[in-house]
Structure formats: C-alpha cells, structure tokens
Design an enzyme around this catalytic site. Structure first.
Site, PDB file in Angstrom:
ATOM      1  N   VAL A   1      15.824   1.224  43.642  1.00 17.19           N
ATOM      2  CA  VAL A   1      14.168   2.521  44.281  1.00 17.19           C
ATOM      3  C   VAL A   1      13.137   2.590  42.669  1.00 17.19           C
ATOM      4  CG1 VAL A   1      12.921   4.827  44.713  1.00 17.19           C
ATOM      5  CG2 VAL A   1      15.299   4.169  45.521  1.00 17.19           C
TER       6      VAL A   1
ATOM      7  N   ILE B   1      10.855   8.427  56.864  1.00 19.05           N
ATOM      8  CA  ILE B   1      10.388   9.096  57.099  1.00 19.05           C
ATOM      9  C   ILE B   1      10.302  10.288  57.278  1.00 19.05           C
ATOM     10  CG2 ILE B   1      11.744  10.432  59.654  1.00 19.05           C
ATOM     11  CD1 ILE B   1      14.084   9.633  59.255  1.00 19.05           C
TER      12      ILE B   1
ATOM     13  N   LYS C   1      19.065  18.893  51.386  1.00 11.85           N
ATOM     14  CA  LYS C   1      18.297  18.063  52.500  1.00 11.85           C
ATOM     15  C   LYS C   1      18.088  19.383  53.209  1.00 11.85           C
ATOM     16  CE  LYS C   1      19.356  13.151  52.028  1.00 11.85           C
ATOM     17  NZ  LYS C   1      19.743  12.208  52.523  1.00 11.85           N
TER      18      LYS C   1
ATOM     19  N   GLY D   1      17.869   3.598  51.097  1.00  8.66           N
ATOM     20  CA  GLY D   1      17.487   2.389  51.143  1.00  8.66           C
ATOM     21  C   GLY D   1      16.269   2.205  50.039  1.00  8.66           C
TER      22      GLY D   1
END
Length: 430
Positions: A17, A138, A207, A306
């Site tokens: 990342v 998202i 989460k 990802g």
C-alpha cells in the site's frame, strides 16, 4: 489561488500500500495540488527494512527512525500504513502532539483503541481519517460519518473480507472443499501464508467494530464483536443452502435493537437468499448493505483490498485532510453521544439451519421437535434422508434468540438418538 509553500507529508510503512501511495503522489502531483489548493511534498518514508528494493520510491526519503520523522514538527500529515497496535499507536499519538493530522489504514488499532486516538486528535486540533481501514477503495466510512449524519442507520450488513469471499465463492461455484479453495486463494495472492486473521474472522470483526461505532454513534470495541470463522463450512452446507435457494457468505452484521436501546455487532458465516444483492458478490470483492430510516437501503460495492484500491482510499483522505489544513479547520471526529450498550450474542434474534446426524427409526423426529418446543424455538421446515439405520435431519427454524438456540442444541446432543450435530448456521438477509 494556490499556496506556494507545500504541505509536507510523511509516510509510515512502504509495503504494497505504501509503495502505491508513493507512486500516486509522485505521478499525480499536479492533480493533487490542484484539488487541494497547495503542492503536497512527500518529506520522509519510515520503514523497518531499508535495504529492500522499492521500485519508484526515492531512496533519499527512506529512514528507519519513524519516531524522529513524526517529531520533526514541520510535517503536516502523517500517513500510517504499517498496521498492528504498536508502534503504530505511539507514532500516531506523537504525530498529533507535534501538530500533524493522520490518515490511517489500521483497522486493528482503530477497533482496539479508536476512542483514545480520536480524543488525542481533538485535544491537539488535528484530523484522524481512516477510510482505507474498512473496505479498501469502497467509499463507506465517509458516507456513514458525513452523508448519513442526518439519518438514523438501523443495520449494516456486509462482506468486508475479500479472502473469505473468494474461498466461499469457489466452494459454491466449483464444489471445492475448504482446503482446496484456500490453496487457490493463496496461490493467487488473495490469502496470506498465515490466513488466520481472515478465515477466523478477526479482520472482519475489527471492521465491524469500526462500522458499528460510526453507524450507531456509540463506542464499539473489537472485544464487543461476536466472532465465528468459516473454516468449518463444508460442501454439504453449500448443498443444503442451494436446496433452500441460498448461498453462504461470511458476514459482518451490525444492528440497532428494535427498541433502539442497544446494538449488536457480529461476524459469522450465514446463509443468505440468492435474491439478496450480497449473494451475487463474487471473487475477492466486498459489498456492504446499509439500511437507514430515511435513505432506505443502500449498497456499497467494489474491491476491498490490494495496493491500488487501498491507496485510492488513503489518497482521498489525504486530499480531505490537506484541505482542512489549508482552511484551518478539522473534519468530523468521533460521534459517540448515544452511549448505547452492546448486547451479548445470546440476545440476537435470527433464523437457523441445523443439520443433525440421527438414528433412522420411528419417533426420532418427534423427540427432536419436542426439544425445540421445550426451548421456545419454532420449527419452520424439516428435511430428512436416511440409509442403513442412519439419517440426516435438517431443521430450519423461525426467528429465535441465539441463547435459546444454543440451549436447544445442547439438549439435542444429549439425546441417544442424535449421533451428532453436523452444522449450525444462521440464515440472514431475508
């Protein structure tokens, strides 16, 4: 007019990342400057292994002294993508103390200690943004925190882990067993060498804690989230699900109680109808279904992990935080005014699918039905198949409290005619 003095950004971590964040900041520097209203300068990158090859990352920016980097005093924004609890927590706290705002992708830390971090940010007049911590690219945290701030969210139901969704999707579509599907996920890079955090639900639970806290304006910690992994899901479970017109997903479910006086947060495998939007989420994608009082039903869908998707979310937060810096303001902080308690799993009410191995002889079904009735769990449907003195009994219930179902199963295990409880799965999304 654009300010000429650049805003200085320091990056903590430069793995998949972090490297992508660096690449985007470099290749899209002019666009970022135009959107922010000032140039953005990458002033330092803290890593643990300085000798590692990082394509496109300026070597002169690399340092192993993360503490010195966040304490420089001239850094405007810290981007934290190292993960874990420590040293991330200490570094973020030091960043606030030295006047920097923070963009983080650290779901574990936010779920464990989000309240303290928000308090530190508020104390020092800084921002704490973390869109990338929940569902990759998202946009979900900001819509819940800002777009739906005037609404009342009652339920958040979603697939928030791409690895488990890939595995379950392969089991569903190809008939593969769990181990075979996991091997494929590992070979394709979707699963880590140690997939425990994903397949045992720890990642999704973190989460869920973050989402529940934002959605219901209350504090929900990781320890408050009921967690159940998906390693015990079998091909037989998928066969039963198909007979019911369902599939199986690992879901994060955050709900406000019917009386509005408490909330629940849980992660576990569940059967959902093929007609539900989440049933069609394939491969390693994520999707979250939000039910709000005024807005109705909303669905957020996209790649949930990802380098590039996560970096996209990080850069979106960076733009927002930098704009706030220029304006001399901060964005929304923690909203926990409702102070709602988190109810235990035993109070959750839903439907259940129970598969039993029983003796194939008269009276067994009556015994099983009596146990369900004794614990106040109403039976919806029963399906029985038998051969050579053994039988499989599948019971689907009406809605019942989890505690009542647990007591029912314990009593069933004590029956001489019940050889074993093959599986227990909740039925959601109806």
């Amino acid at each position: 007019m654009m300010r000429t003095r650049p805003l200085k950004v320091a990056l903590l971590g430069c793995g998949v990342v972090g490297s992508e964040v660096t690449r985007i900041m470099t290749t899209h520097a002019d666009d970022l400057a135009a959107r922010i209203g000032a140039p953005v300068e990458l002033a330092g990158i803290a890593v643990r292994r300085p000798g590692r090859v990082r394509a496109g990352v300026p070597e002169e920016l690399i340092t192993t002294d993360a503490t010195a980097l966040v304490e420089r005093g001239d850094i405007d924004v810290i981007i934290e993508v190292i993960g874990g609890i420590e040293p991330a927590r200490s570094l973020i706290t030091k960043a606030f103390e030295n006047g920097a705002s923070v963009v983080s992708a650290n779901k574990a830390l936010l779920a464990d200690d989000g309240a303290a971090l928000h308090a530190a940010a508020e104390k020092h007049g800084a921002d704490l943004y973390y869109e990338a911590a929940v569902a990759g690219a998202i946009p979900l945290v900001r819509p819940l925190r800002e777009s739906l701030a005037g609404d009342k969210v009652n339920r958040v139901l979603g697939i928030v882990n791409g690895t488990t969704n890939f595995i379950l999707d392969k089991m569903d579509s190809s008939g593969a067993g769990y181990s075979e599907a996991l091997d494929e996920a590992t070979a394709l890079g979707y699963a880590e060498a140690d997939p425990t955090a994903d397949v045992e639900g720890f990642d999704a639970a973190a989460k869920a804690a973050i989402l529940a806290g934002i959605a219901f304006h209350t504090r929900v910690r990781l320890d408050d989230v009921y967690r159940e992994g998906m390693t015990e899901v079998t091909a037989a479970d998928f066969a039963s699900a198909k007979q019911m017109g369902c599939t199986i997903k690992l879901l994060a479910i955050c709900e406000r109680a019917a009386d509005g006086q408490s909330v629940t947060a849980r992660v576990h495998p569940a059967m959902i109808p093929l007609s539900h939007p989440l049933a069609s989420v394939r491969e390693a994608y994520n999707a979250v279904f939000v039910e709000a009082e005024a807005a109705g039903q909303l669905m957020f869908y996209g790649p949930g992990a990802g380098g590039s998707p996560t970096a996209s979310a990080v850069l979106g937060d960076l733009v927002a935080v930098c704009r706030n810096k220029l304006a001399g303001s901060t964005g929304p902080g923690e909203s926990a005014y409702t102070r709602l308690p988190v109810s235990p799993m035993g109070e959750v009410v839903t439907r259940y699918h129970i598969s039993l191995d029983v003796a194939d002889k008269p009276g067994v079904l009556a015994q099983v039905a009596t146990v369900f009735a004794a614990h106040g769990v109403s039976i919806d449907t029963v399906r029985q198949t038998g051969k050579d003195g053994e039988a499989s009994l599948v019971v689907v219930t009406h809605r019942a409290a989890d505690a009542a179902l647990t007591a029912t199963v314990e009593a069933l295990r004590k029956l001489d005619t019940v050889r074993g409880v093959a599986s227990i799965m909740r039925v959601e999304g109806e």
